[in-house]
Scaffold this motif. Sequence first.
Motif, PDB file in Angstrom:
ATOM      1  N   MET A 142      71.777 -18.639  66.814  1.00 47.30           N
ATOM      2  CA  MET A 142      72.640 -17.531  66.497  1.00 47.30           C
ATOM      3  C   MET A 142      73.236 -16.970  67.785  1.00 47.30           C
ATOM      4  O   MET A 142      72.542 -16.751  68.762  1.00 47.30           O
ATOM      5  CB  MET A 142      71.833 -16.451  65.778  1.00 47.30           C
ATOM      6  CG  MET A 142      72.607 -15.183  65.559  1.00 47.30           C
ATOM      7  SD  MET A 142      71.676 -13.933  64.683  1.00 47.30           S
ATOM      8  CE  MET A 142      71.730 -14.628  63.064  1.00 47.30           C
ATOM      9  N   ALA A 143      74.528 -16.729  67.785  1.00 44.36           N
ATOM     10  CA  ALA A 143      75.222 -16.211  68.956  1.00 44.36           C
ATOM     11  C   ALA A 143      75.030 -14.706  69.080  1.00 44.36           C
ATOM     12  O   ALA A 143      74.789 -14.009  68.100  1.00 44.36           O
ATOM     13  CB  ALA A 143      76.701 -16.537  68.846  1.00 44.36           C
ATOM     14  N   LYS A 144      75.136 -14.224  70.328  1.00 43.31           N
ATOM     15  CA  LYS A 144      74.978 -12.794  70.574  1.00 43.31           C
ATOM     16  C   LYS A 144      76.002 -12.356  71.608  1.00 43.31           C
ATOM     17  O   LYS A 144      76.175 -13.005  72.637  1.00 43.31           O
ATOM     18  CB  LYS A 144      73.577 -12.494  71.089  1.00 43.31           C
ATOM     19  CG  LYS A 144      73.347 -11.028  71.376  1.00 43.31           C
ATOM     20  CD  LYS A 144      71.918 -10.785  71.844  1.00 43.31           C
ATOM     21  CE  LYS A 144      71.694  -9.298  71.975  1.00 43.31           C
ATOM     22  NZ  LYS A 144      71.697  -8.842  73.335  1.00 43.31           N
TER      23      LYS A 144
ATOM     24  N   LYS B 166      86.582 -13.003  64.230  1.00 39.60           N
ATOM     25  CA  LYS B 166      85.749 -12.409  63.180  1.00 39.60           C
ATOM     26  C   LYS B 166      85.911 -10.895  63.084  1.00 39.60           C
ATOM     27  O   LYS B 166      85.321 -10.264  62.212  1.00 39.60           O
ATOM     28  CB  LYS B 166      84.273 -12.758  63.407  1.00 39.60           C
ATOM     29  CG  LYS B 166      83.979 -14.233  63.266  1.00 39.60           C
ATOM     30  CD  LYS B 166      84.230 -14.655  61.833  1.00 39.60           C
ATOM     31  CE  LYS B 166      83.899 -16.109  61.625  1.00 39.60           C
ATOM     32  NZ  LYS B 166      84.060 -16.515  60.248  1.00 39.60           N
TER      33      LYS B 166
ATOM     34  N   LYS C 132      74.394 -18.165  73.150  1.00 46.31           N
ATOM     35  CA  LYS C 132      74.241 -18.966  71.945  1.00 46.31           C
ATOM     36  C   LYS C 132      72.784 -19.303  71.737  1.00 46.31           C
ATOM     37  O   LYS C 132      72.009 -19.378  72.617  1.00 46.31           O
ATOM     38  CB  LYS C 132      75.042 -20.250  72.041  1.00 46.31           C
ATOM     39  CG  LYS C 132      76.523 -20.010  72.016  1.00 46.31           C
ATOM     40  CD  LYS C 132      77.259 -21.314  71.977  1.00 46.31           C
ATOM     41  CE  LYS C 132      78.751 -21.053  71.981  1.00 46.31           C
ATOM     42  NZ  LYS C 132      79.508 -22.243  71.865  1.00 46.31           N
TER      43      LYS C 132
ATOM     44  N   GLN D 109      76.514  -8.326  64.839  1.00 41.96           N
ATOM     45  CA  GLN D 109      76.074  -9.487  65.625  1.00 41.96           C
ATOM     46  C   GLN D 109      75.910 -10.741  64.769  1.00 41.96           C
ATOM     47  O   GLN D 109      76.125 -11.846  65.242  1.00 41.96           O
ATOM     48  CB  GLN D 109      74.749  -9.181  66.324  1.00 41.96           C
ATOM     49  CG  GLN D 109      74.843  -8.205  67.462  1.00 41.96           C
ATOM     50  CD  GLN D 109      75.411  -8.818  68.745  1.00 41.96           C
ATOM     51  OE1 GLN D 109      75.689 -10.008  68.847  1.00 41.96           O
ATOM     52  NE2 GLN D 109      75.599  -7.981  69.723  1.00 41.96           N
ATOM     53  N   ASP D 110      75.521 -10.581  63.524  1.00 39.70           N
ATOM     54  CA  ASP D 110      75.263 -11.733  62.654  1.00 39.70           C
ATOM     55  C   ASP D 110      76.517 -12.548  62.352  1.00 39.70           C
ATOM     56  O   ASP D 110      76.429 -13.730  62.026  1.00 39.70           O
ATOM     57  CB  ASP D 110      74.629 -11.277  61.339  1.00 39.70           C
ATOM     58  CG  ASP D 110      73.237 -10.705  61.548  1.00 39.70           C
ATOM     59  OD1 ASP D 110      72.578 -11.084  62.548  1.00 39.70           O
ATOM     60  OD2 ASP D 110      72.813  -9.880  60.722  1.00 39.70           O
ATOM     61  N   LYS D 111      77.680 -11.938  62.462  1.00 33.55           N
ATOM     62  CA  LYS D 111      78.932 -12.641  62.169  1.00 33.55           C
ATOM     63  C   LYS D 111      79.517 -13.353  63.387  1.00 33.55           C
ATOM     64  O   LYS D 111      80.472 -14.105  63.263  1.00 33.55           O
ATOM     65  CB  LYS D 111      79.964 -11.675  61.599  1.00 33.55           C
ATOM     66  CG  LYS D 111      79.635 -11.213  60.201  1.00 33.55           C
ATOM     67  CD  LYS D 111      80.752 -10.360  59.646  1.00 33.55           C
ATOM     68  CE  LYS D 111      80.419  -9.883  58.237  1.00 33.55           C
ATOM     69  NZ  LYS D 111      81.488  -9.011  57.722  1.00 33.55           N
ATOM     70  N   CYS D 112      78.950 -13.126  64.555  1.00 40.02           N
ATOM     71  CA  CYS D 112      79.460 -13.756  65.781  1.00 40.02           C
ATOM     72  C   CYS D 112      79.261 -15.269  65.713  1.00 40.02           C
ATOM     73  O   CYS D 112      78.172 -15.748  65.400  1.00 40.02           O
ATOM     74  CB  CYS D 112      78.747 -13.186  67.005  1.00 40.02           C
ATOM     75  SG  CYS D 112      79.311 -13.905  68.564  1.00 40.02           S
ATOM     76  N   ILE D 113      80.326 -16.014  66.018  1.00 41.57           N
ATOM     77  CA  ILE D 113      80.259 -17.481  65.982  1.00 41.57           C
ATOM     78  C   ILE D 113      80.116 -18.091  67.376  1.00 41.57           C
ATOM     79  O   ILE D 113      80.063 -19.300  67.527  1.00 41.57           O
ATOM     80  CB  ILE D 113      81.484 -18.077  65.261  1.00 41.57           C
ATOM     81  CG1 ILE D 113      82.794 -17.655  65.940  1.00 41.57           C
ATOM     82  CG2 ILE D 113      81.475 -17.689  63.792  1.00 41.57           C
ATOM     83  CD1 ILE D 113      84.044 -18.325  65.389  1.00 41.57           C
TER      84      ILE D 113
END
Length: 67
Positions: free
Chosen positions: A1-3, A23, A67, A45-49
């Motif tokens: 998961m990206a941050k 996003k 990432k 943060q959860d939607k970051c690709i």
Amino acid sequence: MAKVNIISKYCKSCGLCIDICPKKILAIGDKSNEKGYFTVVCTDQDKCIGCTLCATVCPDVAIEVYK
């Protein structure tokens, strides 16, 4: 998961990262840094690709993407 990590002491609220984020998860926050700028925050943060467009376009190198 990206941050996304915004380094608030470098952010000048130019908004370039907000405009380029595909996003639309970046926004101007309600807290100012020591220079008086209202810094950018990540709203979800959860939607970051992890595309790193925000970090690439930032003229002040105030954004890190993990990432």
